[in-house]
Structure formats: C-alpha cells, structure tokens
Scaffold this active site. Structure first.
Site, short mmCIF file in Angstrom:
data_model
loop_
_atom_site.label_atom_id
_atom_site.label_comp_id
_atom_site.label_asym_id
_atom_site.label_seq_id
_atom_site.Cartn_x
_atom_site.Cartn_y
_atom_site.Cartn_z
N ARG A 93 -0.77 -4.35 -18.61
CA ARG A 93 -0.94 -3.60 -17.36
C ARG A 93 -0.52 -2.14 -17.52
NH1 ARG A 93 0.04 -5.29 -11.02
NH2 ARG A 93 -0.62 -3.27 -10.21
N HIS A 117 -2.81 13.30 -6.85
CA HIS A 117 -2.46 12.33 -7.90
C HIS A 117 -3.59 12.23 -8.95
CE1 HIS A 117 -0.86 8.66 -9.68
NE2 HIS A 117 -2.04 8.10 -9.53
N HIS A 168 2.36 12.14 -13.65
CA HIS A 168 3.49 12.04 -12.71
C HIS A 168 4.43 13.23 -12.88
CE1 HIS A 168 3.16 7.39 -12.04
NE2 HIS A 168 2.28 8.07 -11.33
N LYS A 213 -9.64 -3.86 -13.08
CA LYS A 213 -8.27 -3.90 -12.57
C LYS A 213 -7.85 -5.35 -12.30
CE LYS A 213 -4.54 -2.11 -10.31
NZ LYS A 213 -3.88 -0.99 -9.69
N ASN A 259 -1.85 2.95 -16.90
CA ASN A 259 -1.14 4.21 -16.69
C ASN A 259 -1.59 5.30 -17.65
OD1 ASN A 259 0.63 3.73 -14.48
ND2 ASN A 259 1.68 2.27 -15.80
N GLU A 309 -9.48 7.88 -11.78
CA GLU A 309 -9.07 6.49 -12.05
C GLU A 309 -10.28 5.67 -12.53
OE1 GLU A 309 -5.92 5.86 -12.08
OE2 GLU A 309 -4.90 7.03 -10.52
N LYS A 355 1.12 -3.31 -6.45
CA LYS A 355 2.22 -2.35 -6.62
C LYS A 355 2.40 -1.61 -5.31
CE LYS A 355 2.27 -1.26 -11.52
NZ LYS A 355 2.09 -0.21 -12.53
N GLU A 378 3.49 -6.12 -15.19
CA GLU A 378 3.51 -5.06 -16.21
C GLU A 378 4.54 -5.31 -17.32
OE1 GLU A 378 2.70 -1.11 -14.68
OE2 GLU A 378 3.79 -0.26 -16.39
N ARG A 399 11.88 -10.43 4.78
CA ARG A 399 11.77 -10.89 3.38
C ARG A 399 10.34 -11.20 2.93
NH1 ARG A 399 16.55 -13.78 4.75
NH2 ARG A 399 18.34 -12.53 4.15
N HIS A 401 -0.90 8.89 -16.83
CA HIS A 401 0.02 8.94 -15.69
C HIS A 401 1.40 9.50 -16.05
CE1 HIS A 401 -3.12 6.62 -13.86
NE2 HIS A 401 -2.46 6.42 -12.74
P1 NAD Z 1 -3.89 9.74 0.06
O1 NAD Z 1 -3.54 8.40 0.54
O2 NAD Z 1 -2.96 10.85 0.29
O3 NAD Z 1 -5.33 10.12 0.63
C1 NAD Z 1 -5.88 11.36 0.30
C2 NAD Z 1 -6.29 12.16 1.55
O4 NAD Z 1 -7.50 11.64 2.06
C3 NAD Z 1 -5.28 12.11 2.67
O5 NAD Z 1 -5.25 13.36 3.30
C4 NAD Z 1 -5.90 11.05 3.59
O6 NAD Z 1 -5.46 11.19 4.91
C5 NAD Z 1 -7.34 11.37 3.46
N1 NAD Z 1 -8.28 10.30 3.73
C6 NAD Z 1 -8.15 9.00 3.42
N2 NAD Z 1 -9.31 8.36 3.66
C7 NAD Z 1 -10.15 9.26 4.16
C8 NAD Z 1 -11.50 9.19 4.59
N3 NAD Z 1 -12.23 8.09 4.48
N4 NAD Z 1 -12.06 10.32 5.09
C9 NAD Z 1 -11.35 11.48 5.16
N5 NAD Z 1 -10.09 11.62 4.72
C10 NAD Z 1 -9.51 10.50 4.23
O7 NAD Z 1 -4.15 9.72 -1.54
P2 NAD Z 1 -4.89 8.70 -2.51
O8 NAD Z 1 -5.48 9.53 -3.56
O9 NAD Z 1 -5.74 7.74 -1.78
O10 NAD Z 1 -3.69 7.87 -3.11
C11 NAD Z 1 -2.70 8.47 -3.90
C12 NAD Z 1 -1.46 7.62 -3.82
O11 NAD Z 1 -1.74 6.34 -4.37
C13 NAD Z 1 -0.30 8.18 -4.61
O12 NAD Z 1 0.87 8.08 -3.86
C14 NAD Z 1 -0.21 7.26 -5.82
O13 NAD Z 1 1.09 7.15 -6.34
C15 NAD Z 1 -0.70 5.98 -5.25
N6 NAD Z 1 -1.26 5.06 -6.24
C16 NAD Z 1 -0.82 3.78 -6.22
C17 NAD Z 1 -1.33 2.87 -7.10
C18 NAD Z 1 -0.90 1.44 -7.02
O14 NAD Z 1 -1.25 0.67 -7.90
N7 NAD Z 1 -0.21 1.05 -5.98
C19 NAD Z 1 -2.32 3.25 -8.02
C20 NAD Z 1 -2.75 4.58 -8.00
C21 NAD Z 1 -2.22 5.47 -7.11
N1 GLY Z 2 -2.18 1.92 -11.09
C1 GLY Z 2 -1.42 1.25 -12.08
C2 GLY Z 2 -1.23 -0.20 -11.82
O1 GLY Z 2 -1.66 -0.73 -10.83
O2 GLY Z 2 -0.64 -0.86 -12.62
#
Ligand code: NAD
Ligand code: GLY
Length: 369
Positions: A247, A271, A258, A233, A251, A191, A149, A243, A127, A254
């Site tokens: 917030r 992404h 998406h 942020k 997006n 972003e 998130k 949100e 939990r 997005h």
């Molecule tokens: P990812 O986590 O897939 O990383 C991108 C690639 O880079 C992967 O192949 C990873 O293994 C590689 N990588 C990571 N760090 C590295 C480094 N230092 N050197 C070499 N390779 C490296 O993608 P991302 O763009 O980091 O994140 C996208 C994800 O984040 C999506 O799922 C999206 O929905 C999510 N997201 C979440 C939020 C949130 O608020 N929680 C906001 C924006 C995006």
């Molecule tokens: N990336 C959108 C949020 O964190 O709200």
C-alpha cells in the site's frame, strides 16, 4: 453524446471480507435512494459538507434520502487549512447535540478534506459508526474516498492524526466534476497518473492518449479513468489494508509532495499539485539510481505537464527544508527516509538505502520554479 451512448453506472468491490464494500461509479447517481439507502445503519443521517460544495449538491443528495430518515447537516468552511481536530469536534458536537446514537450514519459530501475528516469523526464517535463517501473532486473519487484512511493535519505534519476506518460504500457521481475548477481537476489527474506509474504501464499509455479528453471532461474517458484508478486502489487496499507493504506504493511522489504542502502552508499548493511535482522528483531520482532512462523520465514529465501539473519544486524551498519535513513522513522506519521510487514505468518499489548526503544533493539540484 446521445442518450443511447450515456455512460452506464459501474460497480466495483473493495474486498475486505465482512467489511467489503461497493464503489458505484456513474453520472447522476446523487439523488436516487437506491444508491444510498442500503448502506445506512439506521434512521439517523448526518451529512458533512462544506460551504463550496453545499450549494451545488446538498439538495440533490437530500432528495435521495427518504422521508422516514432524520437527516441533519454540518457545513464546514472550505480548505485544507480547516482539516483540523477542531473541525472534527464540530462534527462530534453536532452529533451529540442531535442525540445521534451508534446506529447513525455519516455521509461525507465533498473532496478529500471533507472525506478524511468525516471518516475520522465516524471512526471515533461512540467508538465507531457507519459512514458513506460521496466524493465530488476527481482526487477524492479516484483515491481518498477508497481505502479507509481518515484523519486530520497537525501543524507539524500532514495527516499525522488519524485512523483506518472503512466506509460502508463509495458513491461516485461523475457529473459532479462539471463544477470542479480546472486546477482541481488537474490535481486529481496527478493521482490517476500515479496508478499508471506504480502498477499499470498500459493504463499509462492510455492516459497519454486520452489526456486531452480527460481535461475536456469527456464522460466516457473520465468514467474509464475513474474505474481503472478505483480498481487498482481497491486491489492494493485488499492486499494490504493497513499499509504494512505494497500500500505504501500509493504514496509515490507523496514524501516530496507532503514536504512541499507543509512548507508552503496547507492550501498554497494543492495536494495533487505537490504530488505531481513529487512524482517528477521520484522519477528523476529513479533515473539517477539507474532504474529509468532519460526517455522514460521525459515521458512522465510530458504527461504531468499535459495534465496541467507543476514539475519543478517551489522557488525558495531548499534541500534542508525538504529533508526536515521528509523526516516526519509516516513511511519512515528507524530514522531512515523511505521513498517510493520506480524500478520501471508501471513498477514501484520502496527504497531507504540512499545516503542522506546523496538525497540532499539530488534535491538541491532539482529544478525550481
Ligand atoms: P478538497 O477537499 O480541498 O477539495 C478541493 C476544492 O474543490 C475545495 O475547495 C472544495 O470545496 C472544492 N470542491 C469539491 N467538490 C467540488 C465540486 N464538485 N465542484 C466545485 N468545487 C468542488 O481537496 P481534494 O483534492 O479533494 O482532497 C485533498 C485532500 O485529500 C488532502 O487533505 C489529502 O491529504 C487528502 N487525501 C487523502 C487520501 C486518503 O487516502 N484518505 C488520499 C489522497 C488525498
Ligand atoms: N492515498 C494513499 C493511500 O490510500 O494509501
């Protein structure tokens, strides 16, 4: 850069009362106990990372964890397609197999995929247990690691299963960007540009002036872009953690983005690439509504291009496919598609008044690759 010019670590705070937490930003923070130890709940630590990141940074991270700790790791396969409940179950399995209790801490070492899954695993394990974000992509450093998130994808929609669960701290070692592929850096810049578009016109101008330096991994420029992005942020999250209002502005691009990601199959478009095109679409739609002029739209398009991002929708993705995916967006209320648009450069708004036929016609006419 000489040693004297070395970028100094900076600390920001996400102000959430008793759940407030720091964001430490600087090169070389990995591997130093003082940046991690204060945020561990107890002695049990589970590092979650993936097969790509582990060879680069797992050993360095472990060097920063003192000998008196029980440190275990889960190394998941790489990729957006692995952002599933099944992967999160692997984390829970490992925690249970090791007998980890409610005072354990999970550390997410990787990009947004690892961060979102680890956060969700922490939110649900017994939990709710502590977790720390150690983001290693630019996208994760400026966006996904901050704000709580967490979650996974469902075959029918992105990030459809999840929870709000704040980390104890965010540790951004900017030196990790040295190994990041250029395409991933560009995805993170989407972003960064977003923050300028929704909230800070001066930052947008700064980005126009420094885009080449950012793509060239200039330490000073990167640290400044990450700092300002995290600051925006953190402000937005402190104002509206779950949100209910502002917030949603985070997006921008997005809803279109998406739809592109899900339609193309997770991972085909990054992404950030999908968000880049989504922002080009949101900007063009804002012009159509009379809020932006042609010069503003060209400026945004030029900046996205300079960041190495696509600004046209995928060939073969028709308006119907967009609308079907966009209907599933979490921002929608009462069956209306809700979009984040721009009243002006630096000022976002939510809009759900557009007649469906008009939205469809706009999407149909938008350039394709
Ligand atoms: P990812 O986590 O897939 O990383 C991108 C690639 O880079 C992967 O192949 C990873 O293994 C590689 N990588 C990571 N760090 C590295 C480094 N230092 N050197 C070499 N390779 C490296 O993608 P991302 O763009 O980091 O994140 C996208 C994800 O984040 C999506 O799922 C999206 O929905 C999510 N997201 C979440 C939020 C949130 O608020 N929680 C906001 C924006 C995006
Ligand atoms: N990336 C959108 C949020 O964190 O709200």
């Amino acid at each position: 850069m000489s040693a004297d010019d070395a970028v100094q670590p900076r600390t920001l705070t996400v102000d959430l009362g008793e759940r407030s937490y720091p964001i430490h930003i600087g090169p070389g923070l990995l591997g130093a106990s003082r940046w991690l130890r204060p945020y561990l709940a107890g002695r049990q630590v589970m590092i979650v990372t993936n097969e790509t990141v582990a060879p680069h940074y797992l050993a360095a991270l472990k060097r920063g964890l003192d000998d008196d700790l029980t440190v275990r790791e889960v190394i998941l396969p790489d990729g957006e397609a692995t952002k599933t409940l099944a992967s999160v179950e692997r984390i829970w399995d490992a925690l249970l197999a090791e007998g980890f209790n409610r005072r354990c801490t999970l550390i997410a070492l990787g990009g947004g995929v690892i961060g979102d899954m680890t956060g969700y695993a922490a939110a649900c394990y017994q939990r709710g247990v502590a977790f720390v974000q150690v983001p290693t992509t630019l996208l994760a450093q400026v966006d996904s690691s901050v704000g709580g998130k967490t979650g996974v994808n469902h075959p029918r929609g992105k990030n459809m299963i999840g929870a709000f669960w704040q980390p104890r701290a965010v540790l951004i070692d900017t030196a990790t960007l040295a190994s990041l592929p250029g395409r991933e850096l560009s995805a993170g810049l989407a972003e960064v540009i977003k923050y300028g578009l929704i909230r800070d016109r001066d930052f947008l101008a700064w980005l126009e002036a420094h885009m080449a330096a950012l793509r060239g991994l200039d330490d000073t420029a990167l640290s400044e872009a990450i700092r300002r992005s995290c600051e925006i942020k953190a402000e937005v999250v402190a104002e509206d953690e779950t949100e209910q209002g502002v917030r949603a502005h985070l997006n921008l691009g997005h809803t279109f983005g998406h739809a592109i990601e899900a339609h193309q199959g997770y991972g085909a478009w990054l992404h950030g690439e999908a968000v880049g095109t989504g922002m080009a679409m949101a900007t063009a739609l804002s012009q159509r509504l009379g809020w932006l002029d042609a010069q503003a739209v060209s400026r945004v398009e030029a900046l996205l291009r300079a960041a190495g991002l696509p600004v046209a929708a995928p060939a073969g993705m028709d308006a119907e496919a967009f609308i079907a995916r966009m209907r599933l967006d979490k921002k929608n209320l009462d069956e209306r598609i809700r979009l984040v648009l721009l009243r002006s450069l630096g000022e976002a708004c939510l809009h759900d008044e557009l007649p469906a036929a008009e939205l469809e016609a706009f999407i149909a006419a938008f350039p394709r690759h």
